[in-house]
Design an enzyme around this catalytic site. Structure first.
Site, PDB file in Angstrom:
ATOM      1  N   ALA A 208       0.832  -1.209   0.000  1.00  0.00           N
ATOM      2  CA  ALA A 208       0.000   0.000   0.000  1.00  0.00           C
ATOM      3  C   ALA A 208       0.867   1.261   0.000  1.00  0.00           C
ATOM      4  O   ALA A 208       0.548   2.239  -0.687  1.00  0.00           O
ATOM      5  CB  ALA A 208      -0.928  -0.008   1.214  1.00  0.00           C
ATOM      6  N   GLU A 229      -3.010  -2.847  -7.196  1.00  0.00           N
ATOM      7  CA  GLU A 229      -3.383  -4.074  -6.473  1.00  0.00           C
ATOM      8  C   GLU A 229      -2.466  -4.113  -5.251  1.00  0.00           C
ATOM      9  O   GLU A 229      -1.262  -4.332  -5.396  1.00  0.00           O
ATOM     10  CB  GLU A 229      -3.174  -5.321  -7.342  1.00  0.00           C
TER      11      GLU A 229
END
Ligand SMILES: NC(=O)c1ccc[n+]([C@@H]2O[C@H](COP(=O)([O-])OP(=O)(O)OC[C@H]3O[C@@H](n4cnc5c(N)ncnc54)[C@H](O)[C@@H]3O)[C@@H](O)[C@H]2O)c1
Ligand SMILES: O=CCC[C@H](NC(=O)CCC(=O)O)C(=O)O
Length: 477
Positions: A208, A229
């Site tokens: 992230a 993703e």
């Protein structure tokens, strides 16, 4: 600054591969030049080339699985399932292209004919993670090539050898050498790709933090495609079930498969207070039996090492931090070899911690939270900024309806593990897990943009209303 990149086998510490760092602008230029010719080729040719790629992988499946196992540390049997997914991706992407981005004709009022077709974006940069060094980048590259894009592919700096082999296989299958370019490098080369004006999009799989950095770098550039993703802090909820043994197996698979290094791995077990003791005892028994060993060991291990010593240190430190903040160890994380990144599966009860860190601990570390009722279970499951995968084990159909309706995640399962998602379905998450551009079957969507055309064979037309009458007397003969 080093001008070469070296890859190390996690299970042995031995050097596996070394290569010069790529010249990013030169590689992007080669891909850009090759793009137009590929985009102009009939779809049937692009599809045929991808089928040849699947055959090229079949011919080398043993070698590719062996390299994946050595470079990631995952067991050979696990690496073989990754190779099968690489091969399976081709047929799935061909079907997805025609279903989601194929050509459609529409008939409007007064016989107006419209066509919907799709065009490729141009040069797509694919940035890969280390945990699935072949399958996940391939899940962007195959649909991108079918749609008519060129690709510059930067594998993770931790698994470049697998990336290089994948690119060789595309080339062996007849993908033009300049159309798919390997970028050897790390975050710096990733940033160079993100900033390059001739890169039309980034198809990213990774953490992230990196995804957010790329998202920021793309601010103010609405013309660029960005598919993110990212990771997860995935919950598995166990509710009323007479089959504690099966529930324990599903939890252990979700948490410990691939040494917990799957984006869909369960990180948090949320369990009804009254079931906690027998369930935890059962999971513990399984975890105690899990073989952690070299990827090629006999008997076959369930888990290999994690990717490197830094990751192993981070996990053992995280376990200690959870403990010193009120977590109660159920099964300690042990490092059997001082200098190698093997770690044992671990569990810790964090119910009484005042603040639980909402971070993805990317390894075989399961946090347990006991709850009094189903509402509290759902609230705990949603107590994360991530939103990739969630599973309910046990419960009634009503419980599952309630779970499905209230859980915020891209994958919501019942009596199935959190991981092991299918390539034949959309795959993506919300929150810190993704930016609403699901991959797998829906990857076709971000690899091409729709173009709508109203079409007639003749330019026959009339202005309709609002015109002055023609003064016929003023017209000449
Ligand atoms: N949702 C999914 O499909 C999925 C699948 C697999 C892994 N993951 C996630 O990936 C992570 C593990 O992979 P990782 O550690 O290799 O991820 P990472 O974010 O460290 O690296 C991913 C890629 O981004 C590159 N990169 C790093 N910094 C960059 C920057 N600032 N700009 C551009 N590129 C940069 C890296 O070199 C690498 O190629 C976990 O969080 C896991 O959950 C997600
Ligand atoms: O680490 C993240 C991926 C894990 C894997 N998911 C997929 O393979 C999705 C399908 C695809 O991309 O084709 C899993 O859920 O185990």
């Amino acid at each position: 600054m080093s001008s070469t990149l070296t890859s190390i086998e996690p299970a042995t510490g031995a050097k596996l591969w070394e290569h010069a760092i790529s010249d990013v602008p030169a590689e992007v230029a080669r891909a850009r030049n090759a793009w137009a010719l590929w985009a102009a080729k009939p779809l049937a040719i692009r599809i045929e080339t991808m089928r040849r790629f699947a055959n090229a992988v079949r011919a080398k499946e043993e070698a590719l699985a062996d390299l994946i196992a050595r470079e990631t540390g995952k067991p050979l049997w696990d690496a073989k399932t990754e190779v099968a997914a690489v091969i399976g991706k081709v047929d799935i992407s061909i079907a997805a292209y025609s279903e989601r981005t194929g050509m459609k004709r529409l008939e409007g009022a007064l016989g107006m004919k419209q066509a919907v077709r799709h065009k490729p974006h141009g040069v797509m940069a694919v940035l890969g993670p280390y945990n699935f060094p072949a399958h996940l980048p391939n899940g962007h590259i195959v649909p991108a090539l079918i749609a008519g894009n060129a690709v510059v592919f930067k594998p993770s700096e931790k698994t470049p050898a697998v990336g290089a082999m994948l690119v060789d296989l595309y080339h062996q299958a007849g993908v033009p050498t300049d159309l798919v370019r390997l970028i050897v490098g790390g975050p710096e080369e990733g940033r160079a790709l993100t900033a390059h004006p001739d890169v039309n999009g980034i198809l990213f799989t990774g953490s992230a933090n990196t995804g957010i950095a790329i998202n920021k770098a793309f601010a103010g550039q609405p013309d660029k495609i960005l598919a993110l993703e990212m990771g997860g802090n995935n919950p598995i909820v166990v509710w009323d079930t007479p089959d504690i043994a099966s529930a324990a197996v599903l939890v252990a698979q979700s948490a410990f498969l691939s040494a917990g290094q799957r984006c869909t791995a369960a990180k948090r077990l949320i369990v009804r207070e009254s079931l906690a003791q027998p369930l935890i005892a059962e999971i513990r028994k399984i975890a105690d039996r899990i073989i952690v060993d070299h990827p090629h060991a006999d008997p076959q291990p369930y888990m290999g090492p994690v990717i490197d010593n830094q990751a192993a240190d981070g996990l053992t430190e995280s376990f200690l931090i959870l403990m010193s903040n009120g977590g109660r160890p159920i099964k300690h994380m042990v490092r059997p070899h001082k200098d190698l990144p093997f770690v044992s599966p671990a569990m810790i009860d964090v119910t009484d911690m005042r603040e639980r860190p909402d971070i993805e601990l990317f390894g075989p570390l399961l946090q347990v939270i006991r709850v009094p009722d189903f509402g509290a279970a759902i609230a705990e499951a949603n107590n994360t900024r991530y939103g990739l995968s969630a599973a309910l084990i046990g419960g009634t159909p009503d419980h599952y309806d309630q779970f499905w309706a209230n859980i915020r995640a891209g994958i919501v399962n019942w009596n199935r593990p959190t991981n092991g998602a299918s390539s034949a379905a959309p795959f993506g998450g919300v929150g810190l897990s993704g930016n609403h551009r699901a991959s797998a079957y829906y990857a076709a969507d971000y690899c091409a943009y729709p173009v709508v055309s109203s079409e007639a064979e003749q330019p026959r037309a009339s202005m309709g209303v609002g015109l002055k009458e023609i003064d016929v007397s003023a017209m000449g003969d």
